[in-house]
Design an enzyme around this catalytic site. Structure first.
Site, mmCIF file in Angstrom:
data_model
loop_
_atom_site.group_PDB
_atom_site.id
_atom_site.type_symbol
_atom_site.label_atom_id
_atom_site.label_comp_id
_atom_site.label_asym_id
_atom_site.label_seq_id
_atom_site.Cartn_x
_atom_site.Cartn_y
_atom_site.Cartn_z
ATOM 1 N N VAL A 11 0.832 -1.208 0.000
ATOM 2 C CA VAL A 11 0.000 0.000 0.000
ATOM 3 C C VAL A 11 0.863 1.254 0.000
ATOM 4 C CG1 VAL A 11 -1.617 1.343 1.369
ATOM 5 C CG2 VAL A 11 -2.009 -1.074 0.986
ATOM 6 N N PHE A 151 -8.435 1.363 -0.988
ATOM 7 C CA PHE A 151 -9.253 0.263 -1.508
ATOM 8 C C PHE A 151 -8.556 -0.445 -2.669
ATOM 9 C CE2 PHE A 151 -12.792 1.227 1.143
ATOM 10 C CZ PHE A 151 -12.784 2.613 1.301
ATOM 11 N N ARG A 153 -6.540 -3.021 -4.944
ATOM 12 C CA ARG A 153 -6.344 -4.466 -4.951
ATOM 13 C C ARG A 153 -4.957 -4.756 -5.476
ATOM 14 N NH1 ARG A 153 -10.444 -5.529 -9.341
ATOM 15 N NH2 ARG A 153 -9.732 -3.413 -9.771
ATOM 16 N N ASN A 227 -14.384 -4.530 3.190
ATOM 17 C CA ASN A 227 -13.670 -5.796 3.021
ATOM 18 C C ASN A 227 -14.500 -6.969 3.532
ATOM 19 O OD1 ASN A 227 -11.592 -4.619 1.716
ATOM 20 N ND2 ASN A 227 -10.053 -4.954 3.312
ATOM 21 N N PHE A 268 -17.115 -9.963 -7.978
ATOM 22 C CA PHE A 268 -16.859 -10.690 -6.736
ATOM 23 C C PHE A 268 -17.863 -11.790 -6.491
ATOM 24 C CE2 PHE A 268 -13.183 -9.008 -4.351
ATOM 25 C CZ PHE A 268 -12.703 -8.207 -5.383
ATOM 26 N N GLY A 272 -14.631 -20.404 -5.938
ATOM 27 C CA GLY A 272 -13.303 -20.998 -6.084
ATOM 28 C C GLY A 272 -12.869 -21.631 -4.781
ATOM 29 N N GLY A 276 -8.093 -15.200 -0.075
ATOM 30 C CA GLY A 276 -6.843 -15.172 0.700
ATOM 31 C C GLY A 276 -6.280 -13.764 0.640
ATOM 32 N N CYS A 279 -5.308 -9.029 3.216
ATOM 33 C CA CYS A 279 -6.379 -8.141 3.697
ATOM 34 C C CYS A 279 -7.640 -8.850 4.168
ATOM 35 C CB CYS A 279 -6.702 -7.124 2.608
ATOM 36 S SG CYS A 279 -5.332 -6.006 2.312
ATOM 37 N N ARG A 346 0.836 -14.215 0.757
ATOM 38 C CA ARG A 346 0.335 -14.122 2.124
ATOM 39 C C ARG A 346 -1.091 -14.675 2.176
ATOM 40 N NH1 ARG A 346 1.670 -7.935 3.621
ATOM 41 N NH2 ARG A 346 1.120 -7.640 1.408
HETATM 42 C C1 UDX Z 1 -0.743 -2.418 4.666
HETATM 43 C C2 UDX Z 1 -1.413 -2.522 5.968
HETATM 44 O O1 UDX Z 1 -0.610 -3.271 6.711
HETATM 45 C C3 UDX Z 1 -2.706 -3.250 5.930
HETATM 46 O O2 UDX Z 1 -3.427 -3.032 7.095
HETATM 47 C C4 UDX Z 1 -3.575 -2.749 4.922
HETATM 48 O O3 UDX Z 1 -4.663 -3.600 4.868
HETATM 49 C C5 UDX Z 1 -2.846 -2.719 3.682
HETATM 50 O O4 UDX Z 1 -1.671 -1.929 3.829
HETATM 51 P P1 UDX Z 1 0.836 -3.846 3.234
HETATM 52 O O5 UDX Z 1 1.228 -2.614 2.501
HETATM 53 O O6 UDX Z 1 0.533 -5.024 2.457
HETATM 54 O O7 UDX Z 1 -0.412 -3.633 4.190
HETATM 55 O O8 UDX Z 1 1.903 -4.080 4.404
HETATM 56 P P2 UDX Z 1 3.338 -4.581 4.288
HETATM 57 O O9 UDX Z 1 3.566 -5.055 2.909
HETATM 58 O O10 UDX Z 1 3.553 -5.453 5.447
HETATM 59 O O11 UDX Z 1 4.198 -3.228 4.443
HETATM 60 C C6 UDX Z 1 4.367 -2.563 5.628
HETATM 61 C C7 UDX Z 1 5.710 -1.806 5.494
HETATM 62 O O12 UDX Z 1 5.884 -1.023 6.668
HETATM 63 C C8 UDX Z 1 6.912 -2.741 5.405
HETATM 64 O O13 UDX Z 1 7.728 -2.344 4.335
HETATM 65 C C9 UDX Z 1 7.644 -2.523 6.740
HETATM 66 O O14 UDX Z 1 9.036 -2.636 6.616
HETATM 67 C C10 UDX Z 1 7.227 -1.102 7.078
HETATM 68 N N1 UDX Z 1 7.268 -0.758 8.513
HETATM 69 C C11 UDX Z 1 6.629 -1.550 9.405
HETATM 70 C C12 UDX Z 1 7.935 0.419 8.896
HETATM 71 O O15 UDX Z 1 8.502 1.102 8.073
HETATM 72 N N2 UDX Z 1 7.939 0.751 10.225
HETATM 73 C C13 UDX Z 1 7.316 -0.032 11.162
HETATM 74 O O16 UDX Z 1 7.357 0.309 12.340
HETATM 75 C C14 UDX Z 1 6.646 -1.227 10.742
HETATM 76 C C1 UDX Z 2 -8.722 -6.628 -1.322
HETATM 77 C C2 UDX Z 2 -9.815 -5.615 -1.652
HETATM 78 O O1 UDX Z 2 -10.406 -5.953 -2.884
HETATM 79 C C3 UDX Z 2 -9.216 -4.219 -1.723
HETATM 80 O O2 UDX Z 2 -10.246 -3.255 -1.943
HETATM 81 C C4 UDX Z 2 -8.514 -3.889 -0.409
HETATM 82 O O3 UDX Z 2 -7.931 -2.639 -0.456
HETATM 83 C C5 UDX Z 2 -7.484 -4.939 -0.101
HETATM 84 O O4 UDX Z 2 -8.060 -6.225 -0.100
HETATM 85 P P1 UDX Z 2 -6.806 -7.890 -2.616
HETATM 86 O O5 UDX Z 2 -6.684 -8.683 -1.381
HETATM 87 O O6 UDX Z 2 -5.606 -7.353 -3.258
HETATM 88 O O7 UDX Z 2 -7.819 -6.643 -2.370
HETATM 89 O O8 UDX Z 2 -7.501 -8.837 -3.699
HETATM 90 P P2 UDX Z 2 -8.969 -9.142 -4.245
HETATM 91 O O9 UDX Z 2 -8.957 -8.945 -5.705
HETATM 92 O O10 UDX Z 2 -9.972 -8.447 -3.455
HETATM 93 O O11 UDX Z 2 -9.051 -10.724 -3.960
HETATM 94 C C6 UDX Z 2 -9.032 -11.164 -2.642
HETATM 95 C C7 UDX Z 2 -9.185 -12.681 -2.625
HETATM 96 O O12 UDX Z 2 -10.516 -13.045 -2.998
HETATM 97 C C8 UDX Z 2 -8.246 -13.407 -3.578
HETATM 98 O O13 UDX Z 2 -7.786 -14.585 -2.969
HETATM 99 C C9 UDX Z 2 -9.160 -13.741 -4.762
HETATM 100 O O14 UDX Z 2 -8.733 -14.911 -5.438
HETATM 101 C C10 UDX Z 2 -10.490 -13.998 -4.049
HETATM 102 N N1 UDX Z 2 -11.681 -13.754 -4.885
HETATM 103 C C11 UDX Z 2 -11.922 -12.501 -5.372
HETATM 104 C C12 UDX Z 2 -12.567 -14.823 -5.118
HETATM 105 O O15 UDX Z 2 -12.360 -15.951 -4.681
HETATM 106 N N2 UDX Z 2 -13.699 -14.578 -5.861
HETATM 107 C C13 UDX Z 2 -13.980 -13.327 -6.360
HETATM 108 O O16 UDX Z 2 -15.021 -13.189 -7.027
HETATM 109 C C14 UDX Z 2 -13.062 -12.253 -6.117
#
Ligand code: UDX
Ligand code: UDX
Length: 468
Positions: A11, A151, A153, A227, A268, A272, A276, A279, A346
């Site tokens: 993100v 939001f 994906r 979500n 959506f 399947g 996963g 999020c 993840r």
């Molecule tokens: C993030 C949020 O964690 C999650 O809640 C939200 O749903 C999506 O955005 P993501 O970007 O996937 O998720 O997280 P992650 O890929 O784990 O990245 C977090 C980053 O923060 C890592 O690069 C980590 O090194 C950094 N971090 C973490 C810091 O710089 N300082 C900290 O204290 C902890």
């Molecule tokens: C999700 C939300 O869509 C996004 O808005 C939020 O910011 C972060 O979490 P993401 O996890 O990247 O995004 O993927 P998404 O495309 O939502 O799929 C999530 C999971 O649901 C995947 O494992 C996907 O395979 C599954 N999925 C999605 C289904 O099984 N069926 C569907 O119709 C759509």
């Protein structure tokens, strides 16, 4: 505008690169030195379309990388917090990283700043961030805390950020709302989209995107509710698919029938092996926990999680049905990422299923267009890593499709059948049509449709996943 983004994960990195592309001066902060070094050297640590271009054209000009959070805060008017909020043992969101960042920010508030939640956090987090910053000595007049849930994906993160359905900001002061309006003005005013180098417009994009302003609490809760609703929609169609399997109906036809109802919509509704990713699993749990904490028993979310876990068990039963015993069976696996278009594994349903099959003594050879390296870090040589889908199918007792990569829906089926020991394909993502598959000589299992066999052989109706 000068912006700091703390946390360069999926993100933070995408948000930072996009803010820079909108014309803002951005400092991306992270405490992972290896990640910072890679970013400074021009590497892109995640697989995201358009991200390499954005980083290349903004790195060193409007986009800087730093491990000095305080310095970055001093330089900026807005500080976006995008650090991880992983689940605790009991399902609550672990906010300790958010707290430690808030503490550090406190010491660097030397003029007015807005601290913005970008990570997905439970309701009331903004009040805690404010309390921590005050407790550590900041002047209450010199900052506000706002919420700006993301939001996007994975796999389509850059276009989702730049062409959102809406931009949601949660603010409890006019001053912070004004500042966030200014940050998103290149999108809400549409000037970004008129630029020659703008990232291409995806289908269905709303230009300009609406900006919704709410209270911080409502914005925090909106993200969890979004979500949870999407996860519920997926679990609902997976439950319907199970009924279809029991009665011999075709879930694809059912999805078409319900998805054309404008009150429901077709998106959506892909059945399947379950949802996963980083999020949905954690946010459904966290929403369940925060509701309980505030006296509401959100039991519906338990069922959403239960159906999701059951989808994997149902899929494993199909593999059993197709192959009888599993010990020593060679399986080709297509897909390791939690969904198509990303390298992220993840909470990947595919990885979960592969691990169960290994426990049952199967030999697995897998292929994924982007997630091989991350899988190798996790599973090492417990599985074989194929060079292609055809290589994964080579001499296998059956082929499993576990991730919805587009390329897996366009395979040369004749070649696949020649590679396989037996023409058995078990599809956890419904990428093919049962009739076409039986015409191509496959025994084909999918989700929400009875198994189909090579033309001339009887089609089996599955009762509770078992042959009727
Ligand atoms: C993030 C949020 O964690 C999650 O809640 C939200 O749903 C999506 O955005 P993501 O970007 O996937 O998720 O997280 P992650 O890929 O784990 O990245 C977090 C980053 O923060 C890592 O690069 C980590 O090194 C950094 N971090 C973490 C810091 O710089 N300082 C900290 O204290 C902890
Ligand atoms: C999700 C939300 O869509 C996004 O808005 C939020 O910011 C972060 O979490 P993401 O996890 O990247 O995004 O993927 P998404 O495309 O939502 O799929 C999530 C999971 O649901 C995947 O494992 C996907 O395979 C599954 N999925 C999605 C289904 O099984 N069926 C569907 O119709 C759509």
């Amino acid at each position: 505008m000068r912006i700091a983004v703390v946390g360069s994960g999926y993100v933070g990195l995408v948000a930072g690169a996009c803010f820079a592309d909108l014309g803002h001066e951005v400092v991306l902060v992270d405490n992972d030195e290896r990640k910072l070094a890679a970013l400074r050297q021009g590497q892109v640590p995640i697989h995201e379309k358009f991200l390499p271009e954005l980083l290349t054209r903004n790195r060193g000009t409007r986009l800087q990388f730093s491990d000095d959070l305080k310095q970055a805060v001093r330089l900026s008017s807005a500080v976006f917090v995008a650090v991880g909020t992983p689940p605790t043992e009991t399902g609550e969101a672990d906010l300790s990283y958010v707290e430690s960042v808030a503490r550090e920010i406190s010491g660097a508030i030397d003029d007015y700043k807005v601290v913005v939640e970008k990570s997905t956090v439970p309701v009331y987090t903004s009040e805690w961030i404010r309390r921590i910053i005050l407790r550590n000595g900041a002047d209450p007049e010199r900052f506000d805390v706002a919420s700006n849930p993301e939001f996007l994906r994975e796999g389509t993160a850059v276009t989702d950020f730049l062409y959102p359905d809406r931009i949601l900001i949660g603010c409890d002061s006019t001053r912070s709302a004004e500042l966030l309006r200014e940050i998103y003005a290149p999108l809400t005013g549409a000037s970004y989209y008129r630029r020659a180098e703008a990232i291409p417009q995806p289908d269905r994009a709303l230009i300009p995107p609406p900006l919704i302003v709410t209270s911080t609490k409502s914005a925090e809760l909106t993200k969890h509710a979004c979500n949870a609703f999407l996860a519920m929609k997926i679990s609902f169609i997976n439950a319907v698919a199970s009924v279809c399997e029991s009665v011999g109906a075709n879930v694809k036809q059912v999805v078409h029938g319900i998805g054309t109802d404008s009150r429901i919509g077709p998106r959506f509704l892909n059945p399947g092996i379950g949802y996963g990713g980083s999020c949905f699993p954690k946010d459904v749990m966290a929403f369940r926990a925060v509701a309980r904490e505030h006296g509401y028993d959100f039991g519906l979310l338990d069922e959403v999680m239960h159906i999701n876990e059951d989808q994997r068990r149902r899929f494993l039963r199909k593999v059993n049905n197709a192959l009888w015993t599993l010990r020593g069976k060679r399986l080709g696996v297509l897909g390791l990422a939690f969904k198509g278009g990303t390298d992220d594994i993840r909470e990947s349903p595919a990885i979960g299923i592969v691990q169960s099959l290994l426990q049952q003594g199967c030999k697995v050879t897998a292929y994924d267009p982007a997630a091989m390296e991350r899988t190798r870090e996790l599973l090492g040589d417990q599985i074989g890593y194929a060079h292609s889908s055809y290589d994964a199918a080579h001499d296998a007792d059956a082929l499993l499709i576990l991730t919805e990569w587009e390329e897996f829906a366009n395979l040369d089926l004749n070649r696949i059948r020649q590679e396989l020991k037996y023409p058995i394909l078990i599809d956890g993502r419904n990428l093919y049509d049962p009739e076409r598959m039986s015409a191509q000589g496959f025994t084909y299992y999918s989700v929400g449709c009875g198994a189909s066999h090579p033309d001339g052989m009887p089609t089996a109706v599955l009762k509770n996943g078992k042959k009727a």
